[in-house]
Each structure stands twice: as structure tokens, then as C-alpha cells.
Scaffold this motif. Structure first.
Motif, PDB file in Angstrom:
ATOM      1  N   ASN A   1       3.504  23.594 -15.945  1.00  0.00           N
ATOM      2  CA  ASN A   1       3.017  22.587 -16.894  1.00  0.00           C
ATOM      3  C   ASN A   1       2.738  21.249 -16.200  1.00  0.00           C
ATOM      4  O   ASN A   1       3.345  20.230 -16.536  1.00  0.00           O
ATOM      5  CB  ASN A   1       4.039  22.387 -18.023  1.00  0.00           C
ATOM      6  CG  ASN A   1       5.405  21.935 -17.494  1.00  0.00           C
ATOM      7  OD1 ASN A   1       5.739  22.175 -16.326  1.00  0.00           O
ATOM      8  ND2 ASN A   1       6.182  21.270 -18.332  1.00  0.00           N
ATOM      9  N   PRO A   2       1.843  21.238 -15.219  1.00  0.00           N
ATOM     10  CA  PRO A   2       1.592  20.000 -14.465  1.00  0.00           C
ATOM     11  C   PRO A   2       1.091  18.849 -15.326  1.00  0.00           C
ATOM     12  O   PRO A   2       1.166  17.685 -14.914  1.00  0.00           O
ATOM     13  CB  PRO A   2       0.535  20.425 -13.432  1.00  0.00           C
ATOM     14  CG  PRO A   2      -0.123  21.627 -14.032  1.00  0.00           C
ATOM     15  CD  PRO A   2       0.950  22.337 -14.782  1.00  0.00           C
ATOM     16  N   HIS A   3       0.596  19.138 -16.542  1.00  0.00           N
ATOM     17  CA  HIS A   3       0.038  18.096 -17.397  1.00  0.00           C
ATOM     18  C   HIS A   3       1.085  17.066 -17.831  1.00  0.00           C
ATOM     19  O   HIS A   3       0.724  15.977 -18.267  1.00  0.00           O
ATOM     20  CB  HIS A   3      -0.597  18.722 -18.637  1.00  0.00           C
ATOM     21  CG  HIS A   3       0.365  19.524 -19.468  1.00  0.00           C
ATOM     22  ND1 HIS A   3       0.627  20.857 -19.202  1.00  0.00           N
ATOM     23  CD2 HIS A   3       1.134  19.185 -20.528  1.00  0.00           C
ATOM     24  CE1 HIS A   3       1.512  21.306 -20.082  1.00  0.00           C
ATOM     25  NE2 HIS A   3       1.834  20.308 -20.896  1.00  0.00           N
ATOM     26  N   VAL A   4       2.384  17.395 -17.691  1.00  0.00           N
ATOM     27  CA  VAL A   4       3.408  16.436 -18.103  1.00  0.00           C
ATOM     28  C   VAL A   4       3.566  15.320 -17.068  1.00  0.00           C
ATOM     29  O   VAL A   4       4.220  14.305 -17.342  1.00  0.00           O
ATOM     30  CB  VAL A   4       4.764  17.123 -18.349  1.00  0.00           C
ATOM     31  CG1 VAL A   4       4.632  18.228 -19.374  1.00  0.00           C
ATOM     32  CG2 VAL A   4       5.365  17.652 -17.049  1.00  0.00           C
ATOM     33  N   ARG A   5       2.985  15.508 -15.904  1.00  0.00           N
ATOM     34  CA  ARG A   5       3.080  14.493 -14.850  1.00  0.00           C
ATOM     35  C   ARG A   5       1.878  13.551 -14.910  1.00  0.00           C
ATOM     36  O   ARG A   5       0.843  13.881 -15.488  1.00  0.00           O
ATOM     37  CB  ARG A   5       3.160  15.164 -13.476  1.00  0.00           C
ATOM     38  CG  ARG A   5       4.452  15.926 -13.248  1.00  0.00           C
ATOM     39  CD  ARG A   5       4.501  16.575 -11.889  1.00  0.00           C
ATOM     40  NE  ARG A   5       5.861  16.980 -11.546  1.00  0.00           N
ATOM     41  CZ  ARG A   5       6.204  17.639 -10.445  1.00  0.00           C
ATOM     42  NH1 ARG A   5       5.253  17.999  -9.582  1.00  0.00           N
ATOM     43  NH2 ARG A   5       7.451  17.960 -10.206  1.00  0.00           N
TER      44      ARG A   5
ATOM     45  N   LEU B   1      -2.675  14.617  -8.643  1.00  0.00           N
ATOM     46  CA  LEU B   1      -3.682  14.563  -7.589  1.00  0.00           C
ATOM     47  C   LEU B   1      -3.038  14.671  -6.211  1.00  0.00           C
ATOM     48  O   LEU B   1      -3.499  15.442  -5.352  1.00  0.00           O
ATOM     49  CB  LEU B   1      -4.477  13.260  -7.696  1.00  0.00           C
ATOM     50  CG  LEU B   1      -5.518  13.016  -6.598  1.00  0.00           C
ATOM     51  CD1 LEU B   1      -6.580  14.105  -6.632  1.00  0.00           C
ATOM     52  CD2 LEU B   1      -6.155  11.634  -6.764  1.00  0.00           C
ATOM     53  N   ILE B   2      -1.970  13.918  -5.998  1.00  0.00           N
ATOM     54  CA  ILE B   2      -1.281  13.958  -4.706  1.00  0.00           C
ATOM     55  C   ILE B   2      -0.727  15.351  -4.445  1.00  0.00           C
ATOM     56  O   ILE B   2      -0.862  15.901  -3.352  1.00  0.00           O
ATOM     57  CB  ILE B   2      -0.155  12.903  -4.668  1.00  0.00           C
ATOM     58  CG1 ILE B   2      -0.746  11.499  -4.685  1.00  0.00           C
ATOM     59  CG2 ILE B   2       0.710  13.100  -3.427  1.00  0.00           C
ATOM     60  CD1 ILE B   2       0.283  10.402  -4.842  1.00  0.00           C
ATOM     61  N   SER B   3      -0.117  15.935  -5.460  1.00  0.00           N
ATOM     62  CA  SER B   3       0.487  17.260  -5.300  1.00  0.00           C
ATOM     63  C   SER B   3      -0.572  18.314  -5.003  1.00  0.00           C
ATOM     64  O   SER B   3      -0.411  19.139  -4.087  1.00  0.00           O
ATOM     65  CB  SER B   3       1.251  17.627  -6.570  1.00  0.00           C
ATOM     66  OG  SER B   3       1.812  18.911  -6.463  1.00  0.00           O
TER      67      SER B   3
ATOM     68  N   ILE C   1       7.560  27.834 -13.304  1.00  0.00           N
ATOM     69  CA  ILE C   1       8.657  27.150 -13.984  1.00  0.00           C
ATOM     70  C   ILE C   1       8.110  25.883 -14.653  1.00  0.00           C
ATOM     71  O   ILE C   1       7.208  25.229 -14.132  1.00  0.00           O
ATOM     72  CB  ILE C   1       9.798  26.756 -13.033  1.00  0.00           C
ATOM     73  CG1 ILE C   1       9.309  25.758 -11.968  1.00  0.00           C
ATOM     74  CG2 ILE C   1      10.432  27.977 -12.390  1.00  0.00           C
ATOM     75  CD1 ILE C   1      10.418  25.082 -11.182  1.00  0.00           C
ATOM     76  N   PRO C   2       8.638  25.523 -15.805  1.00  0.00           N
ATOM     77  CA  PRO C   2       8.262  24.242 -16.402  1.00  0.00           C
ATOM     78  C   PRO C   2       9.022  23.114 -15.717  1.00  0.00           C
ATOM     79  O   PRO C   2      10.155  23.299 -15.271  1.00  0.00           O
ATOM     80  CB  PRO C   2       8.704  24.396 -17.863  1.00  0.00           C
ATOM     81  CG  PRO C   2       9.883  25.312 -17.778  1.00  0.00           C
ATOM     82  CD  PRO C   2       9.577  26.274 -16.655  1.00  0.00           C
ATOM     83  N   THR C   3       8.410  21.984 -15.615  1.00  0.00           N
ATOM     84  CA  THR C   3       9.120  20.815 -15.108  1.00  0.00           C
ATOM     85  C   THR C   3       9.348  19.844 -16.254  1.00  0.00           C
ATOM     86  O   THR C   3       8.575  19.795 -17.220  1.00  0.00           O
ATOM     87  CB  THR C   3       8.335  20.107 -13.987  1.00  0.00           C
ATOM     88  OG1 THR C   3       9.159  19.073 -13.410  1.00  0.00           O
ATOM     89  CG2 THR C   3       7.051  19.473 -14.504  1.00  0.00           C
TER      90      THR C   3
END
Length: 252
Positions: free
Chosen positions: A128-132, A138-140, A201-203
Motif C-alpha cells: 500500500n505505497p499510497h499511504v506514504r 519517488l525516492i523508494s 505487506i501493508p505499511t
């Protein structure tokens, strides 16, 4: 697929720098996830030169649970150094790590622990990268693309809370004191032919404080580690790292 030990044991490394508001929650999350999944376990908390109450909280947690050990660094040594020391101090078959900021939710911790034993290395990636924030995404993403390009891999993520057999970790040099040590370990082991499994995994998001991953000294350390790793893996010792680890697919 490798044989799964019927008596799995686990060491969990928890580094913490000024996490007085998060550490107790992080430890509770990990303990709840461990449950009865392992025949024995231990938690190694590293108070990495904190200037708040992190060290005192860690000691209080250890006083109430004999499976918790605390290491106090008198100065900030960095994530990689804490991880290296944790691997050396670990007494169990498998080693995992989770940050003391409690950013990894219980659902994610359980998914990682459940995958231990299915391959020699458990490699989590963010589902769920959208939570960041967009800048962190972008960096990741740029970091992942760069490493895959440089080392001929197709991993989805390099810096998640991975889990390994302790014997594997003792077989590779860990030369970075920063965040990039986890990527360096994965690259060395996978290119040495060891099996791995990727799991989504969710973050979560930090409830208190700000991430320390993007401090200037950490960014400098990351690029230094990548340059040294490229020299070792692609140039100096390229025959040693000419293999490709087997990617294990978990059954749904």
C-alpha cells in the motif's frame, strides 16, 4: 524448496532512536505477532544513543519479559551497526528485524513471520505505497529501479524488514552502518544462489515523530554502500556472485 524446521526459533532485532512514544507499541506488536509461531524467541532492543526516555522504556520492558534484552549505545551508531551487533548477539535459528517506530502493523509482522521457513530469505514489499508521501514513494521507487538495474535483479523492494537464517547473515560482510545494509545483504545472498520469497505487506504511518531514514548522512551512506557493493559484486568478486537465487512462490 528447503525443508522447514519443525522447531523454529526466532531472534528479533528492534533498533530505536528517540522512540519514547513508539517503542512500547512496537514491542507489543511484535510479541503479539510471535504468539505460538516459534518454539522459542528473543527480542534484542538497541537504544541507539537516544536522548529521550527510549532507554528507560526499553529497560522497563526487559524487566517484565526475560526474553527481552537491551543494548544501550552511548552514541548513535546507525541502523546497520545495530543490525550487525544484533546478528552477532542472536541465539536463535532465524533473525528478523522491525523498527522501534511501530510503523510496521501487526498484520505485516504476522505475514513475515508466517513466511519464515518457506525459503532461506523472506523479502517483504509494500502493498500500500499510497499511504506514504509522494516524495518518499519517488525516492523508494528510484532506489529499487537503480539496484535492479545495477545488479540484474527483479526485486520489488530492498529495504523492508526481511528475515534470514542466522547462518546466512554470518556468511556475508555487513559493511554499512546505514539503512542500505539490508539491500547489500539481500543482493549478496541472492546472487550467491540462496532461495528467497517475496511477500506483500501493508505499511503503517508513524503515530509520533518523523522518519529518520532521509537524513543527509544516511543518504551519503546509502550511495557509498551501493558504490562499494557494485565494486565487490560486479567487478572484484563477480565469479563468486554469478548465481541467481531461486524465487519461491507461496501457495495462495
Amino acid at each position: 524448496m528447503m525443508a522447514v524446521s519443525p522447531t523454529r526459533t526466532l531472534s528479533v532485532i528492534i533498533p530505536a532512536l528517540n522512540e519514547e512514544d513508539n517503542l512500547a507499541g512496537a514491542v507489543a506488536t511484535v510479541l503479539d505477532a510471535i504468539g505460538d509461531r516459534f518454539t522459542d524467541y528473543e527480542l534484542l532492543i538497541f537504544n541507539d544513543g537516544s536522548t529521550d526516555r527510549t532507554g528507560r522504556i526499553a529497560d522497563e520492558l526487559a524487566a517484565h519479559n526475560p526474553r527481552i534484552r537491551v543494548v544501550h549505545n552511548h552514541r548513535n551508531l546507525g541502523l546497520g551497526c545495530n543490525y550487525t551487533n544484533g546478528v552477532e548477539l542472536a541465539r536463535m535459528e532465524y533473525v528478523a528485524w522491525f523498527p522501534g517506530d511501530n510503523e510496521v502493523p501487526g498484520q505485516a509482522v504476522r505475514a513475515i513471520l508466517d513466511a519464515i521457513g518457506s525459503a532461506e530469505i523472506v523479502v517483504p514489499y509494500i502493498s500500500n505505497p499510497h499511504v506514504r508521501t509522494w516524495s518518499r514513494r519517488l525516492i523508494s521507487a528510484s532506489f529499487v529501479r537503480l539496484l535492479n538495474l545495477l545488479f540484474g535483479l527483479r526485486l520489488r523492494y530492498f529495504n523492508g524488514p526481511s528475515a534470514h537464517r542466522r547462518t546466512l547473515l554470518l556468511s556475508v560482510p555487513i559493511r554499512s552502518s546505514g539503512f542500505a545494509c539490508f539491500a547489500a545483504i539481500l543482493i549478496r545472498l541472492i546472487l550467491s544462489g540462496h532461495s528467497y520469497v517475496e511477500i506483500p505487506i501493508p505499511t503503517g504511518t508513524r503515530q509520533h515523530g518523523r522518519t529518520k531514514a532521509f537524513r543527509l548522512k544516511n543518504l551519503v551512506s546509502i550511495f557509498s554502500t551501493i558504490a562499494r557493493l557494485f565494486w565487490d559484486v560486479r567487478l572484484r568478486d563477480r565469479r563468486r556472485y554469478a548465481g541467481a537465487g531461486q524465487r519461491i512462490e507461496l501457495q495462495a
